[in-house]
Design a protein around this motif. Structure first.
Motif, PDB file in Angstrom:
ATOM      1  N   GLY A 152      29.838 -38.613  59.573  1.00 29.18           N
ATOM      2  CA  GLY A 152      28.547 -39.293  59.419  1.00 29.18           C
ATOM      3  C   GLY A 152      28.418 -40.398  60.452  1.00 29.18           C
ATOM      4  N   GLN A 153      27.389 -40.328  61.253  1.00 30.01           N
ATOM      5  CA  GLN A 153      27.184 -41.392  62.260  1.00 30.01           C
ATOM      6  C   GLN A 153      26.491 -42.571  61.602  1.00 30.01           C
ATOM      7  OE1 GLN A 153      25.751 -40.123  66.088  1.00 30.01           O
ATOM      8  NE2 GLN A 153      25.060 -42.163  66.673  1.00 30.01           N
ATOM      9  N   GLU A 154      27.159 -43.716  61.648  1.00 37.00           N
ATOM     10  CA  GLU A 154      26.659 -44.957  61.029  1.00 37.00           C
ATOM     11  C   GLU A 154      25.232 -45.271  61.477  1.00 37.00           C
ATOM     12  OE1 GLU A 154      27.350 -46.880  58.279  1.00 37.00           O
ATOM     13  OE2 GLU A 154      28.960 -45.412  58.579  1.00 37.00           O
ATOM     14  N   GLY A 155      24.355 -45.519  60.531  1.00 38.50           N
ATOM     15  CA  GLY A 155      23.008 -45.992  60.860  1.00 38.50           C
ATOM     16  C   GLY A 155      22.100 -44.957  61.501  1.00 38.50           C
ATOM     17  N   ALA A 156      22.592 -43.749  61.689  1.00 40.99           N
ATOM     18  CA  ALA A 156      21.806 -42.756  62.431  1.00 40.99           C
ATOM     19  C   ALA A 156      20.863 -41.975  61.520  1.00 40.99           C
ATOM     20  CB  ALA A 156      22.734 -41.792  63.158  1.00 40.99           C
ATOM     21  N   ASN A 157      19.732 -41.594  62.064  1.00 41.38           N
ATOM     22  CA  ASN A 157      18.765 -40.714  61.403  1.00 41.38           C
ATOM     23  C   ASN A 157      19.073 -39.259  61.756  1.00 41.38           C
ATOM     24  OD1 ASN A 157      15.650 -42.661  61.546  1.00 41.38           O
ATOM     25  ND2 ASN A 157      17.346 -42.743  60.131  1.00 41.38           N
ATOM     26  N   HIS A 158      18.066 -38.420  61.503  1.00 39.84           N
ATOM     27  CA  HIS A 158      18.217 -36.987  61.742  1.00 39.84           C
ATOM     28  C   HIS A 158      18.446 -36.671  63.223  1.00 39.84           C
ATOM     29  CE1 HIS A 158      17.808 -32.758  61.048  1.00 39.84           C
ATOM     30  NE2 HIS A 158      16.773 -32.638  61.852  1.00 39.84           N
ATOM     31  N   ASN A 159      19.421 -35.799  63.457  1.00 42.36           N
ATOM     32  CA  ASN A 159      19.654 -35.227  64.787  1.00 42.36           C
ATOM     33  C   ASN A 159      19.852 -36.285  65.871  1.00 42.36           C
ATOM     34  OD1 ASN A 159      20.108 -32.905  66.166  1.00 42.36           O
ATOM     35  ND2 ASN A 159      18.060 -32.054  65.889  1.00 42.36           N
ATOM     36  N   GLU A 160      20.592 -37.322  65.520  1.00 46.14           N
ATOM     37  CA  GLU A 160      20.781 -38.453  66.433  1.00 46.14           C
ATOM     38  C   GLU A 160      21.398 -38.015  67.768  1.00 46.14           C
ATOM     39  OE1 GLU A 160      19.869 -41.622  66.130  1.00 46.14           O
ATOM     40  OE2 GLU A 160      20.973 -42.428  67.842  1.00 46.14           O
ATOM     41  N   ALA A 161      22.366 -37.102  67.720  1.00 45.62           N
ATOM     42  CA  ALA A 161      23.045 -36.690  68.957  1.00 45.62           C
ATOM     43  C   ALA A 161      22.022 -36.180  69.977  1.00 45.62           C
ATOM     44  CB  ALA A 161      24.084 -35.608  68.654  1.00 45.62           C
ATOM     45  N   LEU A 162      21.049 -35.431  69.488  1.00 44.25           N
ATOM     46  CA  LEU A 162      20.003 -34.895  70.369  1.00 44.25           C
ATOM     47  C   LEU A 162      19.010 -35.986  70.754  1.00 44.25           C
ATOM     48  CD1 LEU A 162      18.354 -32.522  71.641  1.00 44.25           C
ATOM     49  CD2 LEU A 162      17.157 -32.410  69.448  1.00 44.25           C
ATOM     50  N   VAL A 163      18.605 -36.781  69.776  1.00 46.11           N
ATOM     51  CA  VAL A 163      17.580 -37.805  70.025  1.00 46.11           C
ATOM     52  C   VAL A 163      18.049 -38.778  71.115  1.00 46.11           C
ATOM     53  CG1 VAL A 163      16.310 -39.731  68.988  1.00 46.11           C
ATOM     54  CG2 VAL A 163      16.543 -37.583  67.738  1.00 46.11           C
ATOM     55  N   GLU A 164      19.345 -39.110  71.089  1.00 50.11           N
ATOM     56  CA  GLU A 164      19.878 -40.008  72.132  1.00 50.11           C
ATOM     57  C   GLU A 164      19.578 -39.445  73.514  1.00 50.11           C
ATOM     58  OE1 GLU A 164      23.885 -39.911  70.788  1.00 50.11           O
ATOM     59  OE2 GLU A 164      23.516 -41.418  69.218  1.00 50.11           O
ATOM     60  N   PHE A 165      19.813 -38.158  73.688  1.00 50.97           N
ATOM     61  CA  PHE A 165      19.563 -37.555  75.005  1.00 50.97           C
ATOM     62  C   PHE A 165      18.072 -37.384  75.272  1.00 50.97           C
ATOM     63  CE2 PHE A 165      24.059 -36.651  74.764  1.00 50.97           C
ATOM     64  CZ  PHE A 165      24.450 -36.916  76.069  1.00 50.97           C
ATOM     65  N   ALA A 166      17.319 -37.039  74.225  1.00 52.70           N
ATOM     66  CA  ALA A 166      15.874 -36.858  74.411  1.00 52.70           C
ATOM     67  C   ALA A 166      15.222 -38.164  74.852  1.00 52.70           C
ATOM     68  CB  ALA A 166      15.247 -36.348  73.114  1.00 52.70           C
ATOM     69  N   CYS A 167      15.780 -39.314  74.417  1.00 54.26           N
ATOM     70  CA  CYS A 167      15.198 -40.624  74.743  1.00 54.26           C
ATOM     71  C   CYS A 167      15.871 -41.299  75.918  1.00 54.26           C
ATOM     72  CB  CYS A 167      15.324 -41.574  73.549  1.00 54.26           C
ATOM     73  SG  CYS A 167      14.430 -41.040  72.140  1.00 54.26           S
ATOM     74  N   GLY A 168      16.888 -40.699  76.478  1.00 54.88           N
ATOM     75  CA  GLY A 168      17.591 -41.344  77.579  1.00 54.88           C
ATOM     76  C   GLY A 168      18.454 -42.511  77.138  1.00 54.88           C
ATOM     77  N   ASP A 169      18.819 -42.571  75.825  1.00 53.27           N
ATOM     78  CA  ASP A 169      19.741 -43.606  75.349  1.00 53.27           C
ATOM     79  C   ASP A 169      21.184 -43.172  75.620  1.00 53.27           C
ATOM     80  OD1 ASP A 169      17.711 -45.197  74.449  1.00 53.27           O
ATOM     81  OD2 ASP A 169      17.843 -44.533  72.360  1.00 53.27           O
ATOM     82  N   ALA A 170      22.112 -44.115  75.468  1.00 53.44           N
ATOM     83  CA  ALA A 170      23.530 -43.772  75.657  1.00 53.44           C
ATOM     84  C   ALA A 170      23.986 -42.860  74.517  1.00 53.44           C
ATOM     85  CB  ALA A 170      24.365 -45.044  75.664  1.00 53.44           C
ATOM     86  N   PRO A 171      24.876 -41.910  74.813  1.00 53.31           N
ATOM     87  CA  PRO A 171      25.399 -41.041  73.745  1.00 53.31           C
ATOM     88  C   PRO A 171      26.137 -41.873  72.698  1.00 53.31           C
ATOM     89  CG  PRO A 171      26.150 -40.298  75.924  1.00 53.31           C
ATOM     90  CD  PRO A 171      25.435 -41.589  76.135  1.00 53.31           C
ATOM     91  N   GLY A 172      25.985 -41.489  71.434  1.00 49.27           N
ATOM     92  CA  GLY A 172      26.626 -42.224  70.335  1.00 49.27           C
ATOM     93  C   GLY A 172      27.827 -41.469  69.792  1.00 49.27           C
ATOM     94  N   SER A 173      28.271 -41.886  68.587  1.00 49.67           N
ATOM     95  CA  SER A 173      29.571 -41.424  68.087  1.00 49.67           C
ATOM     96  C   SER A 173      29.624 -39.921  67.812  1.00 49.67           C
ATOM     97  CB  SER A 173      29.971 -42.219  66.847  1.00 49.67           C
ATOM     98  OG  SER A 173      29.026 -42.040  65.822  1.00 49.67           O
ATOM     99  N   THR A 174      28.492 -39.301  67.420  1.00 47.45           N
ATOM    100  CA  THR A 174      28.543 -37.856  67.156  1.00 47.45           C
ATOM    101  C   THR A 174      28.817 -37.094  68.452  1.00 47.45           C
ATOM    102  OG1 THR A 174      26.989 -38.083  65.330  1.00 47.45           O
ATOM    103  CG2 THR A 174      27.274 -35.873  66.222  1.00 47.45           C
ATOM    104  N   ASN A 175      28.171 -37.529  69.523  1.00 50.56           N
ATOM    105  CA  ASN A 175      28.407 -36.867  70.805  1.00 50.56           C
ATOM    106  C   ASN A 175      29.860 -37.024  71.251  1.00 50.56           C
ATOM    107  OD1 ASN A 175      26.023 -35.488  71.899  1.00 50.56           O
ATOM    108  ND2 ASN A 175      25.029 -37.478  71.601  1.00 50.56           N
ATOM    109  N   TYR A 176      30.446 -38.222  71.021  1.00 47.88           N
ATOM    110  CA  TYR A 176      31.857 -38.411  71.386  1.00 47.88           C
ATOM    111  C   TYR A 176      32.773 -37.614  70.468  1.00 47.88           C
ATOM    112  CZ  TYR A 176      30.681 -41.642  75.052  1.00 47.88           C
ATOM    113  OH  TYR A 176      30.182 -42.159  76.221  1.00 47.88           O
TER     114      TYR A 176
END
Ligand SMILES: *[C@@H]1O[C@H](CO)[C@@H](O)[C@H](O)[C@H]1NC(C)=O
Length: 388
Positions: free
Chosen positions: A353-377
């Protein structure tokens, strides 16, 4: 063998009557985005500006739009894939493989690679893949190679051939066959997802070198594919694996269409995917059912532990990931717990579970150009584990 890719005929064709409200919606959205950008320095949001704008875009466009309007806005998966691959400086091969029944596999990395990830994209069984999918997948490939020396290729499934317009009615007897829009009656999705894996096996990829990964409804597809490998869904071709797959990972899988759980009550209204859109899309999907004797495939969170007996024969490692602050999280946990109870000990199961994350955070990070978070790592480490 690859044949030239063409988007499905009729994809994104909308009438003037549908275009006008969509244009007005975009006009309103444009004004709102300007306001949000100007007031951003004074706001207390935890999100990046790009994320704020992206959330607003999704909230303004997804819930009210019809399937055709959404597809007018979002190019078909193969079109985005080709655009993405051609934008890369090292000019990788662009391979869109037509595997029959209008199903395509789009390759990132050479087909000669022995290790392959079969990727199933999300989008509510309504939308195609988005740019963020290709950014995310390429990042996984590049980083896994750089950090762990793992070299794998990815085959992205583009499904759907047999398509109906569910906007007005999905009573199949009355369905208007309007050519190709990216929405098909259940269990077409399962049949096509199984066909993609069957194709990879036929091409000689060893199950021990295949991973199956997907996000959102693509995560649902990962889970019903595992069930199909164990039990054999009556509508799809039987797939006999000689040995288990290297691994399966479902990121924010949508595993049940009810919204009664605690996580839905807590996060449903603040989640990045608006409840209005999700309920509408699952409503279309539910109405599209041509059979109802397969509930554990259709909504895997309903399946009892015994359903997952034999999981160890079809996958060595199953990762279920989600946002700790997403509506779907409880259903993800429920499904993973049933798997833990039902499957043999040889399969390694994990919930992340990624802390504080909403639905599909791993994808949303890339869709928004944000840094990859813990699910991606976590995915990078998981790839190391399963491909070791
Ligand atoms: C799996 O892939 C590796 C290369 O990454 C290859 O050497 C090996 O033979 C493959 N395993 C099987 C069983 O095909």
């Amino acid at each position: 063998m690859s044949t030239p890719y063409a988007p499905p005929a009729g994809y994104g064709d909308i009438s003037f009557v549908e275009l006008v409200p969509l244009a007005l919606r975009f006009l309103g959205l444009g004004l709102k985005l300007v306001f949000l950008a100007l007031s951003y320095p004074f706001s207390s949001t935890k999100f990046s500006l790009k994320r704020v704008l992206w959330r607003q875009f999704v909230r303004a466009i997804c819930p009210p739009s019809s399937i055709r309007q959404l597809q007018f806005v979002c190019p078909a998966t193969g079109v985005l894939y080709q655009k993405y691959m051609r934008s890369l400086p090292n000019k990788p091969p662009v391979i869109s493989e037509n595997i029959g029944d209008g199903i395509s596999l789009h390759w990132m990395g050479p087909k000669t690679n022995k290790k392959v990830m079969y990727y199933l994209h999300g989008g509510g069984f309504v939308l195609p893949a988005v740019d963020g999918h290709f950014y995310m997948l390429d990042w996984w490939r590049n980083e896994a190679k750089k950090r762990h020396g793992i070299d794998f290729s990815i085959a992205v499934l583009e499904y759907s051939t047999y398509l109906i317009d569910c906007t007005s009615s999905c009573q199949l007897s009355k369905a208007r066959m309007i050519g190709l829009i990216n929405f098909a009656p259940w269990p077409t999705q399962l049949v096509q997802v199984a066909a993609g894996l069957a194709h990879l096996l036929k091409e000689g990829y060893d199950p021990a070198n295949i991973t199956v990964v997907g996000d959102s409804v693509g995560g649902h597809e990962v889970i019903f594919l595992l069930a199909h490998l164990i039990h054999g869904h009556p509508a799809a071709d039987v797939l006999n694996l000689e040995k288990p797959l290297a691994g399966a990972a479902a990121l924010s899988p949508w595993l049940c269409f009810g919204t009664e759980t605690t996580s839905w009550k807590q996060h449903g209204h603040s989640d990045v995917m608006p409840l209005g859109a999700l309920n509408k899309w699952s409503g279309w999907f539910i109405k599209s059912r041509t059979r109802t004797d397969d509930s554990y495939y259709f909504e895997p969170a309903l399946a009892p532990a015994e359903w997952w007996g034999g999981l160890e024969k079809v996958a060595k490692n199953v990762l279920m990931a989600g946002g700790a602050s997403e509506g779907m999280f409880d259903d993800i946990v429920t499904t993973e717990k049933a798997m833990e109870k039902g499957a043999g000990k040889q399969v390694k199961l994990e919930i992340f579970g990624q802390e504080g994350a909403n639905h599909n955070e791993a994808l949303v990070e890339f869709a928004c150009g944000d840094a990859p978070g813990s699910t991606n790592y976590r995915m990078l480490e998981w790839l190391k584990e399963v491909y070791a």
